[in-house]
Design an enzyme around this catalytic site. Structure first.
Site, PDB file in Angstrom:
ATOM      1  N   VAL A 141       0.616  -1.263  -0.018  1.00 45.79           N
ATOM      2  CA  VAL A 141      -0.054  -0.088   0.055  1.00 45.79           C
ATOM      3  C   VAL A 141       0.717   1.275  -0.021  1.00 45.79           C
ATOM      4  O   VAL A 141       0.423   2.280  -0.331  1.00 45.79           O
ATOM      5  CB  VAL A 141      -0.986  -0.132   1.315  1.00 45.79           C
ATOM      6  CG1 VAL A 141      -1.801   1.232   1.366  1.00 45.79           C
ATOM      7  CG2 VAL A 141      -1.637  -1.322   1.197  1.00 45.79           C
ATOM      8  N   GLU A 142       2.047   1.143   0.387  1.00 52.45           N
ATOM      9  CA  GLU A 142       2.943   2.444   0.572  1.00 52.45           C
ATOM     10  C   GLU A 142       3.837   2.284  -1.073  1.00 52.45           C
ATOM     11  O   GLU A 142       3.473   2.466  -1.902  1.00 52.45           O
ATOM     12  CB  GLU A 142       3.722   2.265   1.776  1.00 52.45           C
ATOM     13  CG  GLU A 142       2.705   2.347   2.629  1.00 52.45           C
ATOM     14  CD  GLU A 142       3.430   2.211   4.177  1.00 52.45           C
ATOM     15  OE1 GLU A 142       4.316   3.499   4.527  1.00 52.45           O
ATOM     16  OE2 GLU A 142       3.091   1.464   5.147  1.00 52.45           O
TER      17      GLU A 142
END
Length: 342
Positions: A141-142
């Site tokens: 997600v990063e």
């Protein structure tokens, strides 16, 4: 280790938080010298920390990596995207967008003074800034780098890094490794330790704080905020249950109930435990709490007093404590904030 920290947090909170409201602000009569003496029992200035000397070439390499968007899959973000050095090491968002624009699930804390903390992330899953640096890089997600090898292979094609890694890690047959990448980033982050006016006060300059800030310091100690927020970092050393005297999500109006440490440990006894954040630069690093649910610092202080100490602060006490928290502000040199790629 986590169990021990939690036990300490609970035991200390029982001593420091369960106090008679009527006595909460009864302080022994004293002059500023007495306040100074009292403050020295809870806090220490940055100058008291024996900071290790770090090779300047390693710090320089770490800064390049910190600002390099090639550390994300599509090249859209860098470490500085979520931990912006121009805004006190945060992005001032409740949740930070990753490489593909999707949002993370917890608020990005400041990178300033993070090396003073005994653990990293809201659930303490990394032991230091070096280990923490690798987490977002591999998080889908990063930064969304698939694995360590993908990043190693990518940076091994960059002439700049071939030269710099060889110089910093000369004894390594292959110096560009994931371990060395995070080691260099951590070295750079360990230099982000600016001193504040409160440090000057703790070093003996009793005029470094205004009269209102000194009143706020006195109230801060009297209420029992020091149960969790003490030491050099003003926190960052323990876990604490958010909501000792009520449900945090009711007070913060959080859209989601985050179970904190329990999400990692899968233990109900650790529901709503989070790493205690440090308070340095707190005036500049909102929105507050693990979910960025509160944007106003005064409201955040009120919520903490209500939920953690069972004390309702007066308007004057709130104003004074927030004024004191302003004395914890400090910034890094302008030159350090500049990207080396500019």
């Amino acid at each position: 280790m986590i169990k021990k920290l939690i036990l300490v947090a609970v035991l200390v909170s029982l001593v420091g938080c369960k106090q008679d409201k009527s006595n909460a602000f009864e302080f022994v009569q004293k002059d500023d010298g007495g306040l100074f003496t009292q403050a020295k029992t809870f806090f220490q200035p940055i100058s008291s920390v024996d900071l290790p000397e770090i090779d300047s070439a390693k710090v320089d390499l770490g800064k390049y990596l910190y600002f390099d968007t090639r550390l994300s899959k599509e090249g859209n973000i860098s470490c500085n995207s979520c931990h912006n050095l121009n805004t006190y090491g945060v992005d001032n968002l409740a949740f930070s967008p990753g490489d593909d624009g999707s949002l993370g699930g917890r608020n990005s804390p400041t990178v300033f003074h993070a090396a003073l903390h005994s653990m990293q992330f809201w659930d303490g899953r990394a032991k230091d800034v070096e280990e923490q640096a690798g987490g977002p890089i591999l998080n889908p997600v990063e930064h969304n780098i698939k694995n360590e090898k993908e990043l190693e292979d990518r940076l091994r094609q960059v002439e700049l890094y071939k030269e710099k890694f060889a110089a910093v890690y000369p004894t390594d047959k292959q110096p560009i490794t994931f371990k060395n990448i995070t080691n260099a980033i951590g070295a750079f982050e360990r230099t982000l330790m600016p001193a504040s006016r409160f440090d000057q006060y703790l070093e003996g300059d009793r005029e470094a704080l205004s009269a209102q800030e000194q009143k706020g310091l006195e109230a801060f100690m009297a209420v029992g905020c020091t149960t969790c927020h003490s030491g050099v970092a003003m926190g960052g050393q323990m876990f604490q249950k958010f909501g000792l005297y009520g449900d945090y999500w009711v007070a913060t109006k959080s859209e989601k109930v985050d179970k904190g440490l329990a999400d990692l440990s899968k233990k109900e006894t650790e529901n709503y435990f989070f790493k205690v954040p440090g308070l340095r630069n707190i005036v500049h690093t909102g929105p507050y709490f693990h979910d960025g649910s509160v944007s106003d610092l005064k409201e955040a202080v009120k919520i903490m007093a209500d939920l953690q100490t069972n004390i309702t602060l007066t308007k004057e006490q709130l104003d004074d404590i927030v004024a004191f928290l302003g004395s914890l502000s400090s910034d890094i040199p302008t030159e350090v904030k500049k990207s080396p790629f500019e």
